[in-house]
Design a protein around this motif. Structure first.
Motif, PDB file in Angstrom:
ATOM      1  N   SER A  79       1.576  11.523  11.972  1.00  0.00           N
ATOM      2  CA  SER A  79       2.040  12.686  11.212  1.00  0.00           C
ATOM      3  C   SER A  79       3.544  12.615  10.996  1.00  0.00           C
ATOM      4  O   SER A  79       4.266  11.883  11.677  1.00  0.00           O
ATOM      5  CB  SER A  79       1.670  13.988  11.928  1.00  0.00           C
ATOM      6  OG  SER A  79       2.296  14.049  13.201  1.00  0.00           O
ATOM      7  N   ASN A  80       4.018  13.414  10.036  1.00  0.00           N
ATOM      8  CA  ASN A  80       5.437  13.613   9.770  1.00  0.00           C
ATOM      9  C   ASN A  80       5.636  15.096   9.469  1.00  0.00           C
ATOM     10  O   ASN A  80       5.043  15.625   8.523  1.00  0.00           O
ATOM     11  CB  ASN A  80       5.903  12.752   8.594  1.00  0.00           C
ATOM     12  CG  ASN A  80       7.375  12.934   8.298  1.00  0.00           C
ATOM     13  OD1 ASN A  80       7.826  14.011   7.934  1.00  0.00           O
ATOM     14  ND2 ASN A  80       8.152  11.866   8.441  1.00  0.00           N
ATOM     15  N   ASN A  81       6.472  15.761  10.274  1.00  0.00           N
ATOM     16  CA  ASN A  81       6.676  17.196  10.138  1.00  0.00           C
ATOM     17  C   ASN A  81       8.138  17.551   9.847  1.00  0.00           C
ATOM     18  O   ASN A  81       8.617  18.610  10.258  1.00  0.00           O
ATOM     19  CB  ASN A  81       6.220  17.912  11.414  1.00  0.00           C
ATOM     20  CG  ASN A  81       4.766  17.619  11.744  1.00  0.00           C
ATOM     21  OD1 ASN A  81       3.914  17.639  10.860  1.00  0.00           O
ATOM     22  ND2 ASN A  81       4.480  17.341  13.010  1.00  0.00           N
ATOM     23  N   ASP A  82       8.843  16.688   9.139  1.00  0.00           N
ATOM     24  CA  ASP A  82      10.248  16.934   8.844  1.00  0.00           C
ATOM     25  C   ASP A  82      10.433  18.204   8.012  1.00  0.00           C
ATOM     26  O   ASP A  82      11.348  18.991   8.257  1.00  0.00           O
ATOM     27  CB  ASP A  82      10.849  15.741   8.103  1.00  0.00           C
ATOM     28  CG  ASP A  82      10.983  14.522   8.998  1.00  0.00           C
ATOM     29  OD1 ASP A  82      10.917  14.684  10.234  1.00  0.00           O
ATOM     30  OD2 ASP A  82      11.139  13.407   8.468  1.00  0.00           O
ATOM     31  N   PHE A  83       9.582  18.420   7.013  1.00  0.00           N
ATOM     32  CA  PHE A  83       9.626  19.637   6.206  1.00  0.00           C
ATOM     33  C   PHE A  83       8.205  20.084   5.899  1.00  0.00           C
ATOM     34  O   PHE A  83       7.719  21.068   6.429  1.00  0.00           O
ATOM     35  CB  PHE A  83      10.424  19.420   4.919  1.00  0.00           C
ATOM     36  CG  PHE A  83      10.473  20.642   4.048  1.00  0.00           C
ATOM     37  CD1 PHE A  83      11.133  21.787   4.477  1.00  0.00           C
ATOM     38  CD2 PHE A  83       9.859  20.650   2.807  1.00  0.00           C
ATOM     39  CE1 PHE A  83      11.177  22.928   3.677  1.00  0.00           C
ATOM     40  CE2 PHE A  83       9.899  21.778   1.998  1.00  0.00           C
ATOM     41  CZ  PHE A  83      10.565  22.917   2.430  1.00  0.00           C
ATOM     42  N   VAL A  84       7.533  19.322   5.073  1.00  0.00           N
ATOM     43  CA  VAL A  84       6.101  19.533   4.852  1.00  0.00           C
ATOM     44  C   VAL A  84       5.344  18.832   5.974  1.00  0.00           C
ATOM     45  O   VAL A  84       5.752  17.757   6.433  1.00  0.00           O
ATOM     46  CB  VAL A  84       5.673  18.977   3.473  1.00  0.00           C
ATOM     47  CG1 VAL A  84       4.170  19.129   3.259  1.00  0.00           C
ATOM     48  CG2 VAL A  84       6.446  19.678   2.355  1.00  0.00           C
ATOM     49  N   ASP A  85       4.268  19.440   6.438  1.00  0.00           N
ATOM     50  CA  ASP A  85       3.458  18.823   7.489  1.00  0.00           C
ATOM     51  C   ASP A  85       2.498  17.817   6.860  1.00  0.00           C
ATOM     52  O   ASP A  85       1.481  18.197   6.263  1.00  0.00           O
ATOM     53  CB  ASP A  85       2.662  19.892   8.254  1.00  0.00           C
ATOM     54  CG  ASP A  85       3.559  20.791   9.068  1.00  0.00           C
ATOM     55  OD1 ASP A  85       4.660  20.349   9.422  1.00  0.00           O
ATOM     56  OD2 ASP A  85       3.160  21.945   9.335  1.00  0.00           O
ATOM     57  N   PHE A  86       2.834  16.514   7.003  1.00  0.00           N
ATOM     58  CA  PHE A  86       1.975  15.451   6.506  1.00  0.00           C
ATOM     59  C   PHE A  86       1.167  14.872   7.670  1.00  0.00           C
ATOM     60  O   PHE A  86       1.700  14.621   8.748  1.00  0.00           O
ATOM     61  CB  PHE A  86       2.810  14.320   5.889  1.00  0.00           C
ATOM     62  CG  PHE A  86       3.405  14.641   4.555  1.00  0.00           C
ATOM     63  CD1 PHE A  86       2.634  14.617   3.408  1.00  0.00           C
ATOM     64  CD2 PHE A  86       4.761  14.961   4.444  1.00  0.00           C
ATOM     65  CE1 PHE A  86       3.192  14.909   2.172  1.00  0.00           C
ATOM     66  CE2 PHE A  86       5.326  15.246   3.226  1.00  0.00           C
ATOM     67  CZ  PHE A  86       4.535  15.224   2.079  1.00  0.00           C
ATOM     68  N   ASP A  87      -0.110  14.627   7.429  1.00  0.00           N
ATOM     69  CA  ASP A  87      -0.978  13.957   8.393  1.00  0.00           C
ATOM     70  C   ASP A  87      -1.598  12.738   7.730  1.00  0.00           C
ATOM     71  O   ASP A  87      -2.139  12.840   6.616  1.00  0.00           O
ATOM     72  CB  ASP A  87      -2.089  14.887   8.887  1.00  0.00           C
ATOM     73  CG  ASP A  87      -1.550  16.011   9.752  1.00  0.00           C
ATOM     74  OD1 ASP A  87      -0.737  15.726  10.645  1.00  0.00           O
ATOM     75  OD2 ASP A  87      -1.925  17.180   9.514  1.00  0.00           O
ATOM     76  N   LEU A  88      -1.527  11.605   8.409  1.00  0.00           N
ATOM     77  CA  LEU A  88      -2.105  10.370   7.900  1.00  0.00           C
ATOM     78  C   LEU A  88      -3.086   9.830   8.930  1.00  0.00           C
ATOM     79  O   LEU A  88      -2.684   9.467  10.040  1.00  0.00           O
ATOM     80  CB  LEU A  88      -1.019   9.331   7.611  1.00  0.00           C
ATOM     81  CG  LEU A  88      -1.494   7.956   7.122  1.00  0.00           C
ATOM     82  CD1 LEU A  88      -2.232   8.076   5.786  1.00  0.00           C
ATOM     83  CD2 LEU A  88      -0.334   6.985   7.011  1.00  0.00           C
ATOM     84  N   LYS A  89      -4.359   9.797   8.570  1.00  0.00           N
ATOM     85  CA  LYS A  89      -5.397   9.243   9.434  1.00  0.00           C
ATOM     86  C   LYS A  89      -5.919   7.957   8.801  1.00  0.00           C
ATOM     87  O   LYS A  89      -6.041   7.862   7.579  1.00  0.00           O
ATOM     88  CB  LYS A  89      -6.544  10.236   9.635  1.00  0.00           C
ATOM     89  CG  LYS A  89      -6.140  11.507  10.366  1.00  0.00           C
ATOM     90  CD  LYS A  89      -7.340  12.427  10.542  1.00  0.00           C
ATOM     91  CE  LYS A  89      -6.975  13.636  11.397  1.00  0.00           C
ATOM     92  NZ  LYS A  89      -5.978  14.499  10.759  1.00  0.00           N
ATOM     93  N   GLU A  90      -6.213   6.980   9.657  1.00  0.00           N
ATOM     94  CA  GLU A  90      -6.681   5.684   9.164  1.00  0.00           C
ATOM     95  C   GLU A  90      -7.763   5.133  10.077  1.00  0.00           C
ATOM     96  O   GLU A  90      -7.601   5.111  11.297  1.00  0.00           O
ATOM     97  CB  GLU A  90      -5.514   4.700   9.084  1.00  0.00           C
ATOM     98  CG  GLU A  90      -5.894   3.331   8.550  1.00  0.00           C
ATOM     99  CD  GLU A  90      -4.673   2.437   8.354  1.00  0.00           C
ATOM    100  OE1 GLU A  90      -3.804   2.808   7.535  1.00  0.00           O
ATOM    101  OE2 GLU A  90      -4.588   1.408   9.020  1.00  0.00           O
ATOM    102  N   ALA A  91      -8.864   4.715   9.482  1.00  0.00           N
ATOM    103  CA  ALA A  91      -9.954   4.072  10.214  1.00  0.00           C
ATOM    104  C   ALA A  91     -10.188   2.683   9.636  1.00  0.00           C
ATOM    105  O   ALA A  91     -10.081   2.481   8.426  1.00  0.00           O
ATOM    106  CB  ALA A  91     -11.233   4.902  10.128  1.00  0.00           C
ATOM    107  N   GLN A  92     -10.491   1.713  10.514  1.00  0.00           N
ATOM    108  CA  GLN A  92     -10.715   0.338  10.077  1.00  0.00           C
ATOM    109  C   GLN A  92     -11.943  -0.229  10.776  1.00  0.00           C
ATOM    110  O   GLN A  92     -12.133  -0.040  11.974  1.00  0.00           O
ATOM    111  CB  GLN A  92      -9.503  -0.542  10.384  1.00  0.00           C
ATOM    112  CG  GLN A  92      -9.643  -1.989   9.923  1.00  0.00           C
ATOM    113  CD  GLN A  92      -8.403  -2.815  10.225  1.00  0.00           C
ATOM    114  OE1 GLN A  92      -7.630  -2.483  11.121  1.00  0.00           O
ATOM    115  NE2 GLN A  92      -8.203  -3.898   9.488  1.00  0.00           N
TER     116      GLN A  92
END
Length: 206
Positions: A79-92
């Motif tokens: 995730s990145n929560n600097d301003f907007v809360d971004f979530d990145l999930k990845e499955a392989q």
């Protein structure tokens, strides 16, 4: 900088076959293809319009299913929560072939499917949710350079039906420092044109 890092890694592995042949068979030099791993992870997305880093965790594993073949998988949550809360999930999920090329080294060829889910939240409201299916082919070498070190070097090609441009080439450099036959400290850098992945963690091999 990315190209220089990959070139340096390639030079380090250039004499790999000769080094592996000099290691005696009674040393701790076998390479395991059955393991589980937990890691701290970072993903960096770098495009013409933006650049953003995601931090979080990763769990992964591999199973030796037959002579010279393995299956593998991973799940990553960052995730990145600097301003907007971004979530990145990845499955392989993937399948690999690892024929021996020396006493302590294997060639590696892998095919995998990667699912990415990027979501954005602003003040508790969902503002974006995008999914992407990626397809990757990798080829390289993995093996023991001594009793307590295993190295990996792979070239990757990754493509997606959702990308407007062609697929991208990249490279993976991995290191495993082994304390005994079971426990290891591992690190990996997966470097490409638009996406970089870094992880450091602990592995249990079987």
């Amino acid at each position: 900088m990315k190209k220089q890092l990959l070139a340096a890694a390639a030079l380090a592995f250039a004499s790999f076959g000769a080094c592996a042949q000099d290691i005696t068979s009674n040393n701790l030099t076998s390479v395991s293809w059955t393991w589980v791993q937990a890691s701290a992870a970072r993903t960096s997305l770098d495009d013409a319009d933006f650049s953003i880093d995601f931090d979080g965790w990763n769990v992964s594993g591999s199973v030796d299913v037959a002579d010279e073949y393995h299956v593998f998988g991973a799940f990553q949550n960052t995730s990145n929560n600097d301003f907007v809360d971004f979530d990145l999930k990845e499955a392989q999920l993937g399948f690999g072939w690892h024929p021996k090329i020396s006493a302590n080294a294997n060639a590696v060829v892998e095919l995998s499917w990667i699912r990415q889910d990027l979501s954005a939240d602003l003040f508790g409201q969902d503002i974006d949710d995008e999914q992407d299916n990626l397809y990757r082919v990798s080829a390289g070498v993995r093996g023991a350079l001594g009793e307590h070190f295993v190295g990996t070097l792979k070239a990757n090609y990754t493509d997606s039906n959702d990308w407007s441009s062609d697929g991208e080439f990249g490279g993976t450099v991995g290191a495993e420092v082994r304390f005994n036959r079971t426990w290891s400290l591992v690190g990996e850098a997966d470097i490409a044109e638009h996406q970089d992945h870094y992880s450091v963690g602990v592995r249990a091999s079987f």
